[in-house]
Design a protein around this motif. Structure first.
Motif, PDB file in Angstrom:
ATOM      1  N   GLN A   3       0.935  -1.095  -0.064  1.00  0.00           N
ATOM      2  CA  GLN A   3       0.017   0.262  -0.062  1.00  0.00           C
ATOM      3  C   GLN A   3       0.763   1.314   0.079  1.00  0.00           C
ATOM      4  OE1 GLN A   3      -2.315   1.172   3.678  1.00  0.00           O
ATOM      5  NE2 GLN A   3      -4.027   0.768   2.476  1.00  0.00           N
ATOM      6  N   LEU A   4       0.704   2.203  -0.962  1.00  0.00           N
ATOM      7  CA  LEU A   4       1.238   3.524  -0.762  1.00  0.00           C
ATOM      8  C   LEU A   4       0.288   4.601  -0.862  1.00  0.00           C
ATOM      9  CD1 LEU A   4       3.888   4.440  -3.800  1.00  0.00           C
ATOM     10  CD2 LEU A   4       2.053   5.821  -2.816  1.00  0.00           C
ATOM     11  N   THR A  37      -6.075  -1.222  -6.376  1.00  0.00           N
ATOM     12  CA  THR A  37      -7.263  -0.657  -5.795  1.00  0.00           C
ATOM     13  C   THR A  37      -6.813   0.588  -4.755  1.00  0.00           C
ATOM     14  OG1 THR A  37      -7.121  -2.397  -3.966  1.00  0.00           O
ATOM     15  CG2 THR A  37      -8.660  -2.724  -5.754  1.00  0.00           C
ATOM     16  N   GLY A  38      -7.893   1.193  -4.132  1.00  0.00           N
ATOM     17  CA  GLY A  38      -7.751   2.513  -3.449  1.00  0.00           C
ATOM     18  C   GLY A  38      -8.824   3.496  -3.234  1.00  0.00           C
ATOM     19  N   SER A  39      -8.205   4.429  -2.943  1.00  0.00           N
ATOM     20  CA  SER A  39      -9.305   5.606  -2.318  1.00  0.00           C
ATOM     21  C   SER A  39      -8.375   6.664  -2.691  1.00  0.00           C
ATOM     22  CB  SER A  39      -9.700   5.174  -0.877  1.00  0.00           C
ATOM     23  OG  SER A  39     -10.074   6.540  -0.442  1.00  0.00           O
ATOM     24  N   LEU A  51      -3.132   3.831  -2.688  1.00  0.00           N
ATOM     25  CA  LEU A  51      -2.826   2.800  -3.810  1.00  0.00           C
ATOM     26  C   LEU A  51      -2.432   1.363  -3.391  1.00  0.00           C
ATOM     27  CD1 LEU A  51      -0.642   5.060  -5.977  1.00  0.00           C
ATOM     28  CD2 LEU A  51      -3.234   4.408  -6.596  1.00  0.00           C
ATOM     29  N   GLU A  52      -3.129   0.529  -3.900  1.00  0.00           N
ATOM     30  CA  GLU A  52      -2.808  -0.765  -3.240  1.00  0.00           C
ATOM     31  C   GLU A  52      -2.746  -1.942  -4.351  1.00  0.00           C
ATOM     32  OE1 GLU A  52      -6.098  -1.137   0.563  1.00  0.00           O
ATOM     33  OE2 GLU A  52      -6.558  -1.932  -1.355  1.00  0.00           O
ATOM     34  N   ILE A  58       2.090  -0.505  -8.197  1.00  0.00           N
ATOM     35  CA  ILE A  58       1.701   0.787  -7.642  1.00  0.00           C
ATOM     36  C   ILE A  58       2.838   1.927  -7.581  1.00  0.00           C
ATOM     37  CG2 ILE A  58      -0.327  -0.171  -6.146  1.00  0.00           C
ATOM     38  CD1 ILE A  58       1.808  -0.112  -3.555  1.00  0.00           C
ATOM     39  N   GLN A  59       4.211   1.408  -7.729  1.00  0.00           N
ATOM     40  CA  GLN A  59       5.482   2.561  -7.661  1.00  0.00           C
ATOM     41  C   GLN A  59       5.229   3.291  -9.214  1.00  0.00           C
ATOM     42  OE1 GLN A  59       8.515   0.128  -6.296  1.00  0.00           O
ATOM     43  NE2 GLN A  59       8.575   1.317  -4.546  1.00  0.00           N
ATOM     44  N   ALA A  60       4.891   2.274 -10.157  1.00  0.00           N
ATOM     45  CA  ALA A  60       4.875   2.687 -11.521  1.00  0.00           C
ATOM     46  C   ALA A  60       3.729   3.571 -11.565  1.00  0.00           C
ATOM     47  CB  ALA A  60       4.705   1.551 -12.551  1.00  0.00           C
ATOM     48  N   THR A  61       2.386   3.264 -10.953  1.00  0.00           N
ATOM     49  CA  THR A  61       1.298   4.179 -10.992  1.00  0.00           C
ATOM     50  C   THR A  61       1.650   5.504 -10.143  1.00  0.00           C
ATOM     51  OG1 THR A  61      -0.097   2.045 -10.780  1.00  0.00           O
ATOM     52  CG2 THR A  61      -0.925   4.064 -10.318  1.00  0.00           C
ATOM     53  N   TYR A  62       2.218   5.435  -9.292  1.00  0.00           N
ATOM     54  CA  TYR A  62       2.562   6.717  -8.535  1.00  0.00           C
ATOM     55  C   TYR A  62       3.375   7.704  -9.515  1.00  0.00           C
ATOM     56  CZ  TYR A  62       4.330   9.846  -5.353  1.00  0.00           C
ATOM     57  OH  TYR A  62       4.719  11.316  -4.702  1.00  0.00           O
ATOM     58  N   LYS A  63       4.455   6.972 -10.032  1.00  0.00           N
ATOM     59  CA  LYS A  63       5.335   7.677 -10.903  1.00  0.00           C
ATOM     60  C   LYS A  63       4.532   8.611 -11.989  1.00  0.00           C
ATOM     61  CE  LYS A  63       9.893   5.668 -10.931  1.00  0.00           C
ATOM     62  NZ  LYS A  63      10.394   6.140  -9.591  1.00  0.00           N
TER      63      LYS A  63
END
Ligand code: FAD
Length: 146
Positions: A3-4, A37-39, A51-52, A58-63
């Motif tokens: 989870q990030l 998934t997430g909120s 982000l889960e 999730i690291q790539a999504t965050y980038k």
């Protein structure tokens, strides 16, 4: 499973609800594809996002997200391992801070303006879970009434 959690400052102006809906539309499509998934909590000044999923994903999504010009100052609060998802059925649930959820914010110690720099990651998760439960109760009341 990881989870990030991060926060960032909104840079959108104009119709903010429309802006949030656009973000959620793309997020839900991409996250469903990627098993994320997430909120996403939005109070018009700040975003708080959970982000889960698989750590690399999730690291790539965050980038990808942190480069988005609709916000700035993206700051990671935590990246932690998870035994199971906390938002399993949400490709990305959007939670707008509106007058009817002020009490929920208050119950987590957020009375006036929110300052995510002073929040703990655990508070963000608890707040998001309570807002999600409220959202689901509201939707089920609407279904019962119609
Ligand atoms: P595209 O199909 O290339 O773009 C999708 C649409 O978004 C386009 O119509 C475009 O007009 C619009 N768009 C893209 N970037 C901008 C921009 N900078 N300003 C205005 N409009 C723009 N993406 C996820 O995949 N998952 C998430 O959980 C997620 N959460 C986000 C949270 C926040 C707070 C923000 C600001 C963005 C988030 N995004 C998320 C969006 C992300 O930043 C990228 O825009 C998106 O992932 C790009 O995906 P795509 O290449 O499939 O989109």
């Amino acid at each position: 499973m990881h989870q990030l959690i991060y926060f960032s400052r909104n840079t959108m102006s104009g119709d903010l609800l429309k802006g949030l809906k656009e973000i959620l539309g793309v997020s839900q499509r991409n996250n469903q594809r990627d098993g994320v998934t997430g909120s996403l909590i939005f109070d018009k000044v700040w975003f708080l996002q959970i982000l889960e999923g698989n750590l690399e994903i999730i690291q790539a999504t965050y980038k990808r997200i942190e480069k988005d010009s609709r916000h700035r100052e993206a700051t990671v609060m935590t990246v932690r391992p998870l035994i199971q998802r906390q938002f399993p059925d949400w490709g990305m649930g959007g939670l707008l801070r509106s007058p009817d959820v002020q009490e929920i914010f208050l119950s987590h110690g957020i009375g006036g303006e929110m300052d995510p720099r002073k929040l703990h990651a655990a508070t963000v998760v608890d707040l998001a879970l309570d807002l999600k439960a409220f959202d689901q109760r509201k939707r089920s009341d609407i279904c019962k009434a119609s």
